[in-house]
Enzyme design. Structure first.
Site, PDB file in Angstrom:
ATOM      1  N   GLU A 236      21.154   8.612  33.375  1.00 48.10           N
ATOM      2  CA  GLU A 236      22.414   8.856  34.073  1.00 48.10           C
ATOM      3  C   GLU A 236      23.328   9.690  33.175  1.00 48.10           C
ATOM      4  OE1 GLU A 236      24.585   5.385  35.348  1.00 48.10           O
ATOM      5  OE2 GLU A 236      26.011   6.586  36.451  1.00 48.10           O
TER       6      GLU A 236
ATOM      7  N   GLY B 218      27.973   1.907  26.455  1.00 51.25           N
ATOM      8  CA  GLY B 218      27.770   0.471  26.273  1.00 51.25           C
ATOM      9  C   GLY B 218      26.383   0.011  26.675  1.00 51.25           C
ATOM     10  N   ALA B 219      25.971   0.393  27.881  1.00 50.97           N
ATOM     11  CA  ALA B 219      24.685  -0.068  28.395  1.00 50.97           C
ATOM     12  C   ALA B 219      24.364   0.710  29.659  1.00 50.97           C
ATOM     13  CB  ALA B 219      24.756  -1.560  28.715  1.00 50.97           C
TER      14      ALA B 219
ATOM     15  N   HIS C  86      28.201  -6.849  33.971  1.00 53.06           N
ATOM     16  CA  HIS C  86      28.409  -5.550  34.646  1.00 53.06           C
ATOM     17  C   HIS C  86      27.068  -4.902  35.012  1.00 53.06           C
ATOM     18  CE1 HIS C  86      30.682  -1.724  35.314  1.00 53.06           C
ATOM     19  NE2 HIS C  86      29.515  -1.203  34.982  1.00 53.06           N
ATOM     20  N   GLU C  87      26.185  -4.816  34.033  1.00 56.92           N
ATOM     21  CA  GLU C  87      24.896  -4.148  34.312  1.00 56.92           C
ATOM     22  C   GLU C  87      24.094  -4.950  35.326  1.00 56.92           C
ATOM     23  OE1 GLU C  87      25.055  -1.244  33.255  1.00 56.92           O
ATOM     24  OE2 GLU C  87      26.575  -1.606  31.731  1.00 56.92           O
TER      25      GLU C  87
HETATM   26  N1  B3K Z   1      26.175   3.580  34.447  1.00 56.71           N
HETATM   27  C1  B3K Z   1      26.244   3.581  33.012  1.00 56.71           C
HETATM   28  C2  B3K Z   1      27.024   4.707  32.437  1.00 56.71           C
HETATM   29  C3  B3K Z   1      26.289   5.990  32.346  1.00 56.71           C
HETATM   30  C4  B3K Z   1      27.092   7.009  31.591  1.00 56.71           C
HETATM   31  C5  B3K Z   1      26.441   8.348  31.582  1.00 56.71           C
HETATM   32  N2  B3K Z   1      27.134   9.263  30.753  1.00 56.71           N
HETATM   33  C6  B3K Z   1      26.764   2.297  32.483  1.00 56.71           C
HETATM   34  C7  B3K Z   1      27.599   1.504  33.392  1.00 56.71           C
HETATM   35  O1  B3K Z   1      28.645   1.901  33.852  1.00 56.71           O
HETATM   36  O2  B3K Z   1      27.200   0.424  33.710  1.00 56.71           O
HETATM   37 ZN    ZN Z   2      28.753   0.598  35.456  1.00 58.20          ZN
END
Ligand code: B3K
Ligand code: ZN
Length: 854
Positions: free
Chosen positions: A119, A259-260, A295-296
């Site tokens: 991503e 972060g993740a 969150h993830e």
């Molecule tokens: N979706 C990812 C973030 C991706 C960042 C790309 N530069 C983490 C999150 O928001 O959970």
């Molecule tokens: Zn997110």
């Protein structure tokens, strides 16, 4: 800058081809890593005969359609293939060099392990593909590598096959039954310690949980796995959402840009958000891990099962998932303290973004580099927008909206409009005006006037709103603002509590039967992300601080009270008047400290006095030096007036083993340092006797104010003790970066050569350089310009190594418009230097060119 083309939301078109299945085969072999990608391509637009794929930074070896070589055209970031067919198999072979990939996007190495980050647009660095979130495919992934060096070979979904190859290596095959966009693909190969557990879902399915960490760190993975189990249970009970695969894996890596990442079934995490034990992680770290793991995990539904149609819709998944993780933390811990943390992010960072050159709505309309839009606006203001919907609908209707959203869109890539339609249809509440929050950028200013008529017992509020123009959008319309109001009697009783629907530029609200002039508690719980303007008297604020029913309102009142005092003293300085603090302010703070009824963590929030950057967000222009002097004066006055109580609380709390108590104890310790140097020894004693990292760090932060021999001794002791634990050394780097002393900058320059620092690792860069620019306002904004130079030199180095991180830490340099002309001129000079770099990344180009408006 040939590549720096903006893309526009209004230009969205559906893909002409889609890919329904993808078979990927990875032969992991260092610089010679091979990827064979077999796609099942289906034509969606009958007139299309050219398939255009995205690709970047790879070597293309071959292209076949239905097994035969075909004509294609390869350009810098695309591959066009003649394909006048309704459906066909496309085979593409690419060669990658993950060892040379320092950008940490696509396939790269982290401490000897292969890992991926796709991503937003990293998959195109792995193979040529339709790398857009509205192309959803079913993935089967074969990974082959040396068995001894890479015993674990992981990808998304379920493991379906494994074995040895003829050449003595091993392979595994993974299959993910849920169609997903390429940005959710992940691969990890390496040698790890593995912590396993199990979660039984509500419908009694057993899910295997696995957390992979670097060897020797197993004991630090327990909190992460416990947090995962809590997240899974919470999503079932509060949102009625159950996990869908048989396995959920988390891999912690030390080289990670953020972060993740929520890759389907295989989250990749920054070690910062996994590893914890009490000797190395603070209470805040523990809380951060729980919230990021949550969150993830919550993305599995809000993001993965239903994803974004295009990247302009990023807030569809991020705003909603931040809202969900905030609710998770609030249901598990203190709702008021979690709310205060969220409010601080909006007021201190998001408002700054709104008033700077990168202002954008939560659904941006134009983007050059998507990675620049993972912002506090899209994430945190996005979460506030969801929270406002929740306020307008109430929990039951909001959950009915979520249910309808999943019924309509499970397995699809959709838009923010689809989300609000589901909310509107399920609740029958008209959200048409409310939807402007998605398209309008900037911070609305809500001005409130009150009028009380004793004879008729009538209380009137006139509420006006206007949103100042932002860099990219001049015209602003009135918004639908849920305005939470409580009227309090002078005994502190609630006379009225309701959420007003503010919809017009100016509106009057009349309340009858109000038997005495009330103290209004306005915009309670920060019910909308706006700036409130109301002329509170000192007595009203003191009253709210001591008897508001809403705990967040008590905190807000304290911030208003101290801020007023600081700004009064800025004016005193400018007019050559003596500085002073109203004794009622001191009494109010003392009262809070003496109150037995309040939660320790809440009192700690009230005693964490506003930072300079928080204060700057309250005004349009600032004289930084006067602000710094006035702030230090007011803090010293409050601390001195409360000295006895601070010391008593400090002593009493030293005997309590609880996170809330520790946070208040450390807030007291910090303020005591402002009273007298005598208290340095108290901090020293705490450091030497500390049984956990919260207390060690609390002591170091307390003495970090200025240079003292005690500070030097403790910092050296810490360095010796933790030199081989990078995450713990990050805290040490940040302490150096945020030290108020004049010598700070020279130390930082030399620390870039320290063995604990590396420009190649984002955690190290954020801890030293990012923390300096964002958190050491007076040193960063030194009038001699040396602070700006240090950041600029670092950004120039990072432009080549890791453009994403470079573009993130530049933020304080582009937000120059509130400062004096001398500082502004120096900041712009630095930006011009960056803009003239020969190979400037798109990431930096977008931010710097907007800042200089060229
Ligand atoms: N979706 C990812 C973030 C991706 C960042 C790309 N530069 C983490 C999150 O928001 O959970
Ligand atoms: Zn997110």
């Amino acid at each position: 800058m040939t590549q720096a083309q903006a893309k526009f939301l209004k230009d969205y078109t559906a893909p002409k081809f889609t890919i329904t299945h993808l078979d990927l085969s990875f032969t992991l072999d260092g610089k010679e890593t091979l990827v064979v990608a077999k796609s099942l391509v289906v034509r969606k637009d009958p007139l299309a005969n050219l398939l255009i794929l995205d690709g970047d930074e790879m070597k293309l070896l071959s292209v076949k359609v239905n097994g035969k070589e075909v004509n294609y055209k390869q350009e810098l970031t695309s591959l066009s293939i003649e394909a006048n067919l309704d459906d066909f198999e496309l085979e593409i072979v690419t060669k990658l060099d993950p060892e040379a990939n320092l950008s940490l996007e696509g396939l790269y190495m982290s401490d000897g392990a292969y890992c991926t980050q796709c991503e937003a647009e990293g998959f195109r660095r792995i193979t040529y593909f339709l790398d857009r979130p509205d192309v959803l495919a079913i993935y089967t992934v074969r990974v082959e590598a040396d068995k001894t060096v890479f015993p674990y070979l992981l990808s998304n979904g379920n493991l379906i096959e494994q074995g040895l190859t003829d050449s003595g290596r091993h392979f595994v095959k993974w299959h993910d039954p849920f169609p997903k966009p390429a940005y959710l693909f992940a691969l990890v190969a390496g040698d790890f310690d593995l912590l396993e557990d199990e979660f039984i879902t509500r419908s009694e399915r057993a899910v295997k949980l696995q957390v992979f960490v670097d060897k020797g760190n197993l004991h630090k993975a327990h909190h992460a796995i416990a947090s995962l189990k809590k997240s899974m249970a919470w999503d079932e009970s509060r949102f009625n959402l159950e996990y869908d695969l048989d396995i959920y894996m988390i891999v912690a890596v030390d080289f990670f840009n953020m972060g993740a990442m929520e890759n389907k079934g295989l989250n990749v995490f920054n070690t910062k958000y996994v590893l914890a034990d009490t000797s190395t992680a603070t209470d805040d770290d523990y809380h951060g891990i729980e919230s990021v793991v949550g969150h993830e995990y919550f993305h599995n539904w809000t993001g993965n099962r239903v994803t974004c149609r295009d990247w302009f819709q990023l807030s569809l998944k991020e705003g909603l998932t931040v809202f969900r993780d905030q609710e998770f933390s609030s249901d598990l811990g203190s709702r008021a303290v979690n709310r205060i943390h969220a409010i601080k992010v909006i007021k201190n960072q998001q408002f700054a973004e709104d008033s700077g050159p990168m202002a954008h709505p939560i659904r941006p309309e134009s983007v050059i580099e998507m990675n620049n839009f993972y912002t506090v606006t899209v994430y945190n203001k996005g979460a506030e927008v969801i929270r406002m919907m929740h306020t307008l609908l109430g929990e039951d209707k909001f959950q009915a909206g979520m249910k309808l959203y999943f019924e309509r869109h499970d397995g699809q890539a959709v838009t923010c409009d689809d989300f609000s339609s589901a909310m509107q249809d399920a609740s029958s509440i008209d959200l048409s005006q409310f939807k402007r929050w998605y398209s309008q950028s900037g911070t609305p200013v809500v001005t409130v006037l009150e009028d009380y008529d004793e004879a008729s017992e009538t209380y009137r509020l006139t509420i006006s709103q206007s949103t100042p123009a932002t860099a990219e959008q001049k015209e602003k319309l009135p918004l639908h603002i849920p305005f939470d109001l409580e009227l309090l009697s002078n005994q502190g009783d609630s006379m009225l509590n309701q959420v007003l629907d503010v919809k017009h530029s100016s509106q009057e609200f009349v309340f009858n039967g109000i038997s005495q002039k009330p103290t209004p508690s306005l915009l309670q719980n920060f019910s909308a992300p706006v700036k409130l303007v109301f002329n509170y008297s000192v007595d009203q604020l003191v009253g709210l601080m001591s008897y508001a029913n809403c705990e967040v309102a008590r905190w807000e009142a304290s911030v208003n009270l101290i801020s007023q005092s600081i700004w009064d003293n800025v004016a005193n300085l400018q007019n050559n008047h003596t500085m002073h603090v109203d004794p009622r302010v001191m009494d109010a703070y003392r009262g809070v400290l003496l109150s037995e009824a309040l939660d320790h963590a809440l009192v700690a929030e009230i005693f964490t006095l506003p930072s300079i950057s928080a204060l700057i967000e309250q005004v349009n222009t600032v004289e930084l030096d006067a602000l710094s002097i006035a702030r230090a004066f007011v803090i010293e006055e409050i601390a001195s007036a409360c000295e006895d109580e601070l010391l008593a609380r400090y002593r009493e709390l030293s005997l309590v083993n609880h996170a809330g108590a520790r946070s208040l104890k450390n807030a007291c310790l910090l303020l005591l340092q402002k009273v007298s140097d005598e208290y340095l020894s108290l901090a020293e004693g705490q450091y030497l006797q500390a049984e956990n990292m919260t207390d060690s760090l609390g002591a170091l932060q307390a003495v970090n104010g200025e240079s003292s021999s005690i500070r030097q001794t403790l910092m050296s002791d810490y360095e010796v003790k933790w030199q081989s634990t990078p995450l713990v050394m990050d805290k040490w780097l940040t302490l150096h970066a945020t030290c108020a002393d004049e010598t700070c900058l020279d130390t930082l320059i030399s620390l870039t050569e320290h063995e604990s620092f590396s420009f190649g690792n984002p955690n190290r860069v954020r801890s030293l350089i990012g923390a300096f620019a964002a958190g050491n306002l007076m040193q960063f904004h030194r009038v001699d310009g040396k602070g700006y130079n240090f950041l600029t030199e670092s950004i120039i180095k990072l432009n080549k190594v890791n453009p994403q991180v470079a573009a993130r830490i530049i933020t304080p340099l582009i937000q120059f418009n509130k400062f004096d002309i001398v500082r502004q001129a120096q900041m712009k000079k630095s930006l011009k230097r960056i803009l003239s770099l020969p190979e400037l990344s798109k990431d930096l180009y977008e931010k710097v060119s907007k800042a200089l408006a060229v």
